[in-house]
Design a protein around this motif. Structure first.
Motif, PDB file in Angstrom:
ATOM      1  N   SER A 374      40.219  36.808  38.129  1.00  0.00           N
ATOM      2  CA  SER A 374      39.898  37.516  39.366  1.00  0.00           C
ATOM      3  C   SER A 374      40.228  38.998  39.272  1.00  0.00           C
ATOM      4  O   SER A 374      39.484  39.847  39.779  1.00  0.00           O
ATOM      5  CB  SER A 374      40.663  36.870  40.530  1.00  0.00           C
ATOM      6  N   SER A 375      41.334  39.319  38.604  1.00  0.00           N
ATOM      7  CA  SER A 375      41.748  40.721  38.490  1.00  0.00           C
ATOM      8  C   SER A 375      40.868  41.521  37.543  1.00  0.00           C
ATOM      9  O   SER A 375      40.921  42.762  37.540  1.00  0.00           O
ATOM     10  CB  SER A 375      43.204  40.798  38.012  1.00  0.00           C
ATOM     11  N   SER A 376      40.062  40.841  36.748  1.00  0.00           N
ATOM     12  CA  SER A 376      39.170  41.551  35.825  1.00  0.00           C
ATOM     13  C   SER A 376      37.886  42.005  36.508  1.00  0.00           C
ATOM     14  O   SER A 376      36.991  42.540  35.851  1.00  0.00           O
ATOM     15  CB  SER A 376      38.826  40.660  34.625  1.00  0.00           C
ATOM     16  N   LEU A 377      37.802  41.806  37.826  1.00  0.00           N
ATOM     17  CA  LEU A 377      36.639  42.273  38.586  1.00  0.00           C
ATOM     18  C   LEU A 377      36.476  43.779  38.419  1.00  0.00           C
ATOM     19  O   LEU A 377      37.418  44.546  38.608  1.00  0.00           O
ATOM     20  CB  LEU A 377      36.816  41.919  40.067  1.00  0.00           C
ATOM     21  N   LYS A 378      35.277  44.193  38.064  1.00  0.00           N
ATOM     22  CA  LYS A 378      35.036  45.614  37.849  1.00  0.00           C
ATOM     23  C   LYS A 378      35.051  46.353  39.190  1.00  0.00           C
ATOM     24  O   LYS A 378      34.481  45.876  40.179  1.00  0.00           O
ATOM     25  CB  LYS A 378      33.677  45.820  37.161  1.00  0.00           C
TER      26      LYS A 378
END
Length: 537
Positions: A374-378
């Protein structure tokens, strides 16, 4: 011949029924008309109940119309069963590799259920399979098994080959999570769309209800169920559960289908026969109220809407990511119904399901990876007035909603159960660390921590919405932990360490302020709601 759940939105009766079933025209239409006439006398029923009745009758009638054809014996299957008792695993894997490459899907279809059971073990625990939960890195077969079962290995190649032919494989409803099974037995759609349109009614004289899964779903179901299936022959763990082939496989599948960088790799087939088509789009999203007496703004329940698979080519691959996640969450977490939630405070309640320490460790692996995913969302680029909003890929949209829509509520109930019923010993550390991992998503962003000492590190302000959306996991579960701590032998160093760990996490600067602001907002919402109700009176 395939079926889907009949619509319950008040549409045009018979036309909806015909549109919901694939039948041979001349043969199917009179049957539908006849069933419609038989069912129309139940005008007192609600539309949804009537549709469920008609759908049930239709499946039974259609199965009765055609006697089951006797399958020709599979000599390939017979040979594999014989080899399973005589050949070493390395030889069997080499043989299977050639078979998967060379045999047509029609033959492979007959061996697939047996092969899955032979690998993961039977659902009832009688057959242990390859004992993935006991196979550790020191074993000579460890790497062999990982290569064969990896997301890009021969076993998944077999899955894709069968997926292209739209085969179905049945799983007894009895092995589904308790709340899902209860819904199906009561004639109600489960909240998870994974089990919609899948019910197979038995032939006359057969009492077992089944759900029909496609090859990918069937494989993922068995992979997930392997963790919770009873295993009478399990030996005491000599190594850590996190070192087992099963744990490593789950990690590989999470990283492959929920990638932190890049996209989900395409299926290995590119020709028309081998291309993997996504299942039919699911129903639109539906929101439900929260649990029990708690404010609906704290824990919300959603049915995820799968975008039309024809709208974007990338969505053709996203369905696999959704399926994997939903299967893991349902099989590992969804064991406690809303009714049971109301009774969790009572130690006298007999629980239908009690997770093991190994189970909890795998759930923690899932939680940590989902936070990283989820934290890798651009970040969204700044919107220019002259340009329309940029197109977001299905995978990026999936990252945006994955934790709240899929995991939050079921994990809360899972942890609530563990906090109230886990033995008062040091094995609770697995549960504690799973909880602490979930309530600290900022630990899994991939960003380098600042140079401040631990006691001075503050929680970044951007995580305040997460804290508010998951308020019960910070407050209610902390209260549950304190209740445990007062009944625990804190002279024991391991138990004392758990209290220190929880206190250290919740004492992070400005985290308490975020929690208090969230509680204040909830109190304000409650007061506004009460005032509105009074003024209406």
């Amino acid at each position: 011949m395939s079926f889907s759940v009949l619509p319950a939105d008040g549409g045009s009766g018979l036309q909806h029924v015909i549109g919901s079933c694939e039948l041979n025209g001349e043969e199917g239409y009179p049957l539908l008309v006849n069933l419609w006439k038989r069912g129309s006398c139940k005008a007192h029923s609600t539309h949804s109940n009537f549709n469920f009745f008609l759908w049930t009758e239709l499946q039974v009638e259609l199965r009765n119309m055609s006697s089951p054809s006797l399958q020709q014996p599979s000599f390939l299957l017979a040979n594999l069963k014989a080899d399973a008792t005589t050949k070493p695993l390395i030889q069997r894997c080499q043989d299977l590799l050639k078979i998967i490459d060379e045999y047509p899907a029609k033959e492979l279809h007959l061996i697939f259920p047996w092969l899955v059971e032979n690998v993961f073990g039977s659902l009832d625990g009688v057959i242990s399979g390859w004992n993935l939960r006991l196979l550790h890195s020191r074993s000579n077969e460890f790497n062999l098994v990982l290569d064969f079962l990896s997301p890009s290995g021969p076993m998944m190649k077999l899955v894709y080959k069968l997926q292209a032919e739209e085969y179905k494989y049945e799983v007894p409803v009895n092995y589904l999570p308790g709340p899902v099974k209860a819904c199906i037995q009561e004639g109600v759609l489960p909240d998870c769309p994974l089990f919609h349109n899948k019910l197979q009614f038995p032939l006359p004289g057969v009492l077992t209800l089944n759900v029909a899964l496609n090859p990918f779903e069937f494989f993922m179901f068995n992979l997930a169920y392997c963790l919770i299936a009873p295993r009478n022959c399990l030996q005491p763990q000599l190594c850590s559960s996190t070192d087992s082939a099963y744990f490593v496989l789950v990690d590989l599948y999470l990283k492959y289908f929920l990638p932190i960088e890049g996209s989900v790799p395409a299926s290995p087939f590119t020709d028309s026969r081998g291309s993997v088509a996504a299942p039919s789009p699911r129903a639109s999203s539906v929101s439900f109220a929260g649990y029990g007496v708690h404010s609906p703004s704290l824990l919300k329940h959603h049915i995820f809407h799968q975008p039309s698979v024809n709208a974007d080519p990338a969505a053709q691959e996203i369905w696999r990511s959704e399926t994997l996640l939903q299967m893991f969450v349902e099989i590992w977490l969804h064991h406690y119904s809303l009714d049971l939630y109301q009774k969790l405070q009572s130690p006298q309640v007999k629980e239908p399901f009690n997770p093991s320490e190994e189970h909890v460790l795998v759930v923690r692996l899932l939680v940590k990876h989902l936070h990283a995913f989820s934290s890798s969302l651009k970040p969204e680029p700044p919107l220019s007035p002259a340009h329309s909003p940029p197109h977001t890929s299905p995978l990026e949209e999936f990252k945006r909603v994955v934790v709240q829509r899929f995991v939050q509520q079921k994990l809360y109930l899972f942890l609530q159960h563990c906090f109230g019923h886990w033995p008062l010993d040091a094995s609770f550390r697995a549960v504690l660390e799973t909880w602490l991992s979930y309530i600290q998503p900022w630990r899994y962003t991939g960003e380098k921590p600042n140079a401040q000492p631990d006691q001075n590190r503050t929680v970044p302000d951007k995580w305040e919405p997460f804290v508010h959306e998951n308020l019960l996991l910070y407050t209610k579960l902390f209260q549950g932990f304190l209740n445990r701590a007062t009944r625990t032998d804190l002279v024991n160093a391991k138990n004392a360490l758990m209290v220190f760990r929880a206190a250290k996490v919740l004492a992070q600067p400005n985290l308490a302020d975020m929690i208090q602001r969230g509680e204040a907002q909830c109190s304000a919402v409650s007061l506004i709601g009460a005032h509105t109700s009074i003024t209406r009176i």
